[in-house]
Design a protein around this motif. Structure first.
Motif, mmCIF file in Angstrom:
data_model
loop_
_atom_site.group_PDB
_atom_site.id
_atom_site.type_symbol
_atom_site.label_atom_id
_atom_site.label_comp_id
_atom_site.label_asym_id
_atom_site.label_seq_id
_atom_site.Cartn_x
_atom_site.Cartn_y
_atom_site.Cartn_z
ATOM 1 N N GLY A 10 1.044 -0.889 0.427
ATOM 2 C CA GLY A 10 -0.416 0.322 -0.038
ATOM 3 C C GLY A 10 0.875 1.729 0.119
ATOM 4 N N SER A 11 -0.058 2.320 0.601
ATOM 5 C CA SER A 11 0.891 3.386 0.925
ATOM 6 C C SER A 11 2.324 3.486 1.834
ATOM 7 N N GLY A 12 2.812 2.802 2.213
ATOM 8 C CA GLY A 12 3.719 2.624 2.767
ATOM 9 C C GLY A 12 3.925 3.523 3.926
ATOM 10 N N SER A 13 2.900 3.902 4.398
ATOM 11 C CA SER A 13 3.601 4.692 5.486
ATOM 12 C C SER A 13 4.626 4.545 6.906
ATOM 13 N N ASN A 14 4.399 3.092 7.147
ATOM 14 C CA ASN A 14 4.929 2.433 7.851
ATOM 15 C C ASN A 14 6.696 1.876 7.445
ATOM 16 N N PHE A 15 6.449 1.162 6.201
ATOM 17 C CA PHE A 15 8.090 1.069 5.073
ATOM 18 C C PHE A 15 8.973 2.769 5.594
ATOM 19 N N ALA A 87 5.139 -4.723 6.893
ATOM 20 C CA ALA A 87 4.267 -2.913 6.277
ATOM 21 C C ALA A 87 2.799 -3.207 5.317
ATOM 22 N N GLY A 88 1.609 -3.736 6.018
ATOM 23 C CA GLY A 88 0.628 -3.281 5.225
ATOM 24 C C GLY A 88 0.724 -4.501 4.033
ATOM 25 N N ASN A 107 4.987 -9.154 11.614
ATOM 26 C CA ASN A 107 3.369 -7.870 10.563
ATOM 27 C C ASN A 107 3.540 -7.012 11.812
ATOM 28 N N ILE A 108 2.772 -6.183 10.947
ATOM 29 C CA ILE A 108 1.964 -5.421 12.092
ATOM 30 C C ILE A 108 0.352 -4.588 12.000
ATOM 31 N N HIS A 109 -0.129 -4.614 12.547
ATOM 32 C CA HIS A 109 -1.927 -5.434 12.358
ATOM 33 C C HIS A 109 -2.339 -3.718 13.291
ATOM 34 N N PRO A 110 -3.700 -3.236 12.378
ATOM 35 C CA PRO A 110 -4.018 -2.331 13.359
ATOM 36 C C PRO A 110 -4.882 -2.505 14.333
ATOM 37 N N LEU A 176 -1.883 4.070 13.367
ATOM 38 C CA LEU A 176 -1.190 4.849 12.872
ATOM 39 C C LEU A 176 -0.282 4.928 13.089
ATOM 40 N N GLU A 179 1.862 3.000 15.217
ATOM 41 C CA GLU A 179 2.191 2.055 14.492
ATOM 42 C C GLU A 179 3.910 2.597 13.805
HETATM 43 C C1 GRF Z 1 -0.852 -0.602 8.594
HETATM 44 O O1 GRF Z 1 -1.985 0.000 9.535
HETATM 45 C C2 GRF Z 1 -1.132 -2.171 9.304
HETATM 46 O O2 GRF Z 1 -1.228 -1.911 10.446
HETATM 47 C C3 GRF Z 1 -1.201 -2.745 8.117
HETATM 48 O O3 GRF Z 1 -0.921 -2.074 6.812
HETATM 49 C C4 GRF Z 1 -1.365 -1.157 7.449
HETATM 50 C C5 GRF Z 1 -0.216 -0.682 6.181
HETATM 51 O O4 GRF Z 1 -0.538 1.060 6.297
HETATM 52 N N1 GRF Z 1 -0.965 -4.272 8.697
HETATM 53 P P1 GRF Z 1 0.652 1.552 5.549
HETATM 54 O O5 GRF Z 1 0.474 0.785 4.439
HETATM 55 O O6 GRF Z 1 2.013 1.328 6.194
HETATM 56 O O7 GRF Z 1 0.603 2.882 5.261
#
Ligand code: GRF
Length: 194
Positions: A10-15, A87-88, A107-110, A176, A179
């Motif tokens: 996805g958008s990769g904000s955790n990345f 990360a998503g 893994n991270i889960h919200p 988020l 996270e």
């Molecule tokens: C986050 O909410 C994470 O917990 C889940 O997927 C989402 C990924 O968001 N596993 P991002 O792409 O890191 O913004």
């Protein structure tokens, strides 16, 4: 330097929070690659900006599962990761890969697992379900990956209160934010504790 491999869809904000932590020195690791299951996502732009190799593995590009799986495995082996960080990432990690890197995939889960995890609990759906269930609190969970979605043992959680006038998008945004704090810290701890 420890080697991390990030998987994103996805958008990769955790990345981004991981890359930022590497830049500030909070995280002493090298990101050796980004693995994706689709094209055109924000995470790919972030990787390219920082010169991180991008690998796209799409199941539908392969006529059989075995070829898809072998491509994934070969690319992963070549990078010699110390830790694999989801990360998503929305695709299921093949069980042979989970076994090969057992205890090395996180893994991270919200949400506060084991609640609100498993198939169908991704993205905004997680937060809608939390509000529908009238939970007083939610949060995020970092956990090891095993062969069942959102099931492996829990490493760390942060609790985020649900507010009386919450909407799923507001709750999602507050979680988020947490996270982005917890994930680089946990990665650093895991990499330096073995
Ligand atoms: C986050 O909410 C994470 O917990 C889940 O997927 C989402 C990924 O968001 N596993 P991002 O792409 O890191 O913004």
């Amino acid at each position: 330097m420890k080697r991390i491999l990030v998987f994103a869809s996805g958008s990769g904000s955790n990345f981004k929070s991981i890359l930022d932590a590497i830049k500030t020195g909070e995280l002493t690791a090298e990101c050796v690659g980004l693995f994706c299951d689709r094209d055109g996502i924000g995470a790919i732009e972030l990787a390219r900006r920082d010169g991180i190799p991008v690998f796209i593995h799409r199941r539908k590009d392969f006529e059989d599962y075995e070829k898809y799986f072998l491509g994934l495995l070969t690319d992963m082996e070549a990078l010699r990761p110390d830790l694999i960080v989801l990360a998503g990432y929305l695709s299921k990690i093949p069980s042979t890969i989970v076994q090969r890197w057992s205890g090395k995939i996180i893994n991270i889960h919200p949400a506060l697992l084991p609640k609100f995890g498993g198939k169908g609990f991704y993205g905004i759906h997680v937060h809608e379900a939390v509000l529908d269930a009238r939970e007083q609190e939610s949060g995020c969970t970092v956990h090891y990956v095993d062969e069942v979605y959102d099931h492996g043992s829990i490493i760390e959680q942060i609790v985020v209160p649900v507010l009386p006038d919450d909407t799923s998008t507001r709750l999602q945004a507050r979680i988020l934010e947490q996270e982005h704090k917890i994930y680089p810290k946990v990665i650093q701890r895991l990499l330096t504790s073995n």
